[in-house]
Design an enzyme around this catalytic site. Structure first.
Site, PDB file in Angstrom:
ATOM      1  CB  SER A 184      -5.921   1.353   1.655  1.00  0.00           C
ATOM      2  OG  SER A 184      -6.508   1.790   0.449  1.00  0.00           O
ATOM      3  CG  ASP A 397      -3.279   8.693   0.625  1.00  0.00           C
ATOM      4  OD1 ASP A 397      -3.344   8.316  -0.570  1.00  0.00           O
ATOM      5  OD2 ASP A 397      -3.704   7.999   1.566  1.00  0.00           O
ATOM      6  CG  HIS A 435      -2.655   4.816  -0.463  1.00  0.00           C
ATOM      7  ND1 HIS A 435      -3.656   5.370   0.301  1.00  0.00           N
ATOM      8  CD2 HIS A 435      -3.108   3.586  -0.818  1.00  0.00           C
ATOM      9  CE1 HIS A 435      -4.663   4.525   0.404  1.00  0.00           C
ATOM     10  NE2 HIS A 435      -4.351   3.434  -0.261  1.00  0.00           N
TER      11      HIS A 435
END
Length: 519
Positions: A184, A397, A435
């Site tokens: 991320s 995601d 994610h």
């Protein structure tokens, strides 16, 4: 810079001759650095400054410090060093450094991932990037341009340098190799390191990188004009299951296996209009404004001339959109709000609904691209250093479009050439993963400290760096709540896809092969 590097080189040279005790590391004199604590920690649990207690740690040397490269900087960092010689059956230092990154707007140190690294024998380091806050909070950046630079690139780079120096002082020798593993915002940090500081790390594992930071958050302004500005277009989280079911009914079997996972969602041309309510509003259908909202979420953000700002989400993961997309009611993304209010405009009253899309995109890029974006595809210096980069992204995601990572990978290949890229950069797309982890598919493959059913991503990256053996397929597992393996599936180097052989259990990776996508 030269005045800093020479003393560090001398310090490392001196350390090689005289290994230090843990406590003596507190007396190290490093540029712009205060060592606040250095102590030998006995085996057992550890209570970090925030987060849950960490159980079952081996004995290690814990060093904490603060970096102040500017008068407005206060970068907290920690370095954890395994014992030089551990008791029989316990991991000793494996002569490697494996550092951790951050998520969101950072503000904390990833202690859980550091603990996982430590248990495997790695020395490890992490930083809060210069502020203490929740991941969605950017109020610390209000009128603090130097803190934004610390968050953007400076804190991690300096932490890496100090960790190497502290490590060399403690062990009397430098690390054999240095690695970085994050996802991320941490994926953005990873690419920032490869691009700006190519000699910091030998191997980098970068997941779901938010590397086009300004594009990612600016696109939200355009999307909000459709999804949030008109309350009748809000999609209740109660409808997400119906959307996901409709997508899977339309596309799940396209890859030859009806298993609840889309092997490559780009081949799924689901039309949200097929869910249009025929009579009244029900949880199993969408109103016309909701159809427009869903279409916009898939399409992503565009400027007034139709040029893309950032790609949209892929179909197939809608059941898990609540936390990131729909929430408990209509509301703007807190990441977008905090970015524009406290970084771009220094205006706590800024609202996306009153903002012009083009002006927001332009201003965000002009002010924040330099300190925050990691979009440079020229990895030639990193590759020349011997660096290896392993990218991954979950197709499901709900936070960052996987298309962004594919685009960056393709830009790298075009820039450095297919041969250099093949020798140093790999991309793995993960069907059914959300994610960084989670989702309906197998999503544990040794990334960010997670378990793996075999040689995981960080293991294969290390082997690639140190022996030249490039990764092929990586086995991912879906785990039950008590960490038992429920199913496994191979992850294939892009653009290959995992294909079922037609024999044996579809929950066993040995019954799949990696093959080129169908033409």
């Amino acid at each position: 810079m030269r005045s800093i590097l020479i003393p560090l080189a001398l310090l490392i040279s001196s350390a090689a001759a005289h290994a230090a005790t843990c406590a003596s590391l507190a007396a190290l004199s490093l540029p712009d650095t205060t060592i606040t604590h250095a102590e030998a920690v006995p085996p057992g649990p550890l209570k970090p400054p925030y987060g849950d207690p960490i159980a079952s740690l081996p004995a290690f040397c814990r060093v904490t410090g603060i970096l102040r490269p500017t008068p407005d900087s206060e970068i907290r960092f920690e370095v954890w060093l395994p014992e030089k010689e551990a008791p029989k059956g316990k991991p000793a230092w494996n002569h490697r450094l494996l550092d951790v990154g951050n998520g969101g707007f950072a503000g904390t140190i990833a202690y859980g991932q550091m603990a996982s690294n430590l248990r495997k024998g790695y020395a490890t380091a992490g930083t809060d990037t210069g502020h203490q806050a929740e991941a969605e909070d950017a109020s610390w950046a209000y009128h603090h341009p130097e803190k934004i630079k610390d968050f953007g690139y400076r804190a991690l780079h300096l932490t890496t340098q100090r960790a190497k120096t502290i490590l060399a002082a403690y062990y009397g020798e430098p690390q054999k190799k240095a690695y970085f593993d994050a996802c991320s915002d941490g994926g953005r940090e990873a690419l920032m390191e490869a691009q700006r500081f190519p000699e910091d790390y030998d191997g980098i594992l970068a997941g779901a990188p938010a590397n086009n930071w300004t594009g990612l958050l600016s696109a939200g302004v355009d999307v909000s004009h459709t999804v949030i500005a008109h309350p009748e277009g809000y999609i209740s989280s109660f409808k997400l299951r119906a959307i996901n079911t409709a997508v899977l009914n339309a596309c799940d079997a396209q890859d030859g296996l009806k298993d609840g996972l889309l092997n490559d969602p780009r081949t799924c041309h689901f039309d949200p209009a097929t869910l249009l309510c025929k009579s009244g509003d029900e949880l199993t259908c969408l109103t016309a404004p909701q159809v427009a909202s869903l279409s916009k979420i898939y399409a992503g953000g565009h400027d007034s001339t139709g040029n893309p700002i950032f790609p949209g989400l892929m179909p197939g993961g809608e059941a898990d959109w609540r936390d990131w997309i729909t929430g408990g009611g209509p509301s703007e993304s807190r990441y977008m709000l905090n970015f524009f209010r406290y970084m771009v405009y220094d205006d706590p009253a800024w609202s996306p609904l009153a903002a012009a899309v083009d002006a927001s995109v332009r201003t965000a890029h002009e002010k924040m691209a330099e300190p925050l974006n990691a979009t440079n595809p020229d990895l030639a210096p990193f590759i020349a250093h011997g660096g290896k980069l392993l990218l991954y992204h979950g197709w499901n995601d709900p936070a960052i479009s996987p298309l962004n990572t594919i685009a960056y990978y393709q830009q790298v290949v075009a820039k450095v050439g297919p041969a250099q890229a093949e020798a140093a950069v790999k991309l793995y797309m993960v069907p059914g993963m959300g994610h960084c982890a989670g989702g309906p598919g197998p999503s544990g493959f040794g990334q960010i400290g997670l378990p793996s059913p075999g040689a995981g991503a960080i293991d294969q990256l290390q082997d690639w760096v140190e022996t030249g053996k490039a990764p092929t397929s990586i086995i991912a597992a879906k785990y039950t709540a008590d960490r038992k393996i429920q199913m496994t599936r191979p992850l294939c180097p892009y653009p290959q896809l995992a294909q079922y052989t037609g024999k044996g259990s579809t929950e066993d990776s040995t019954n799949f092969t990696c093959a080129a996508p169908p033409q």
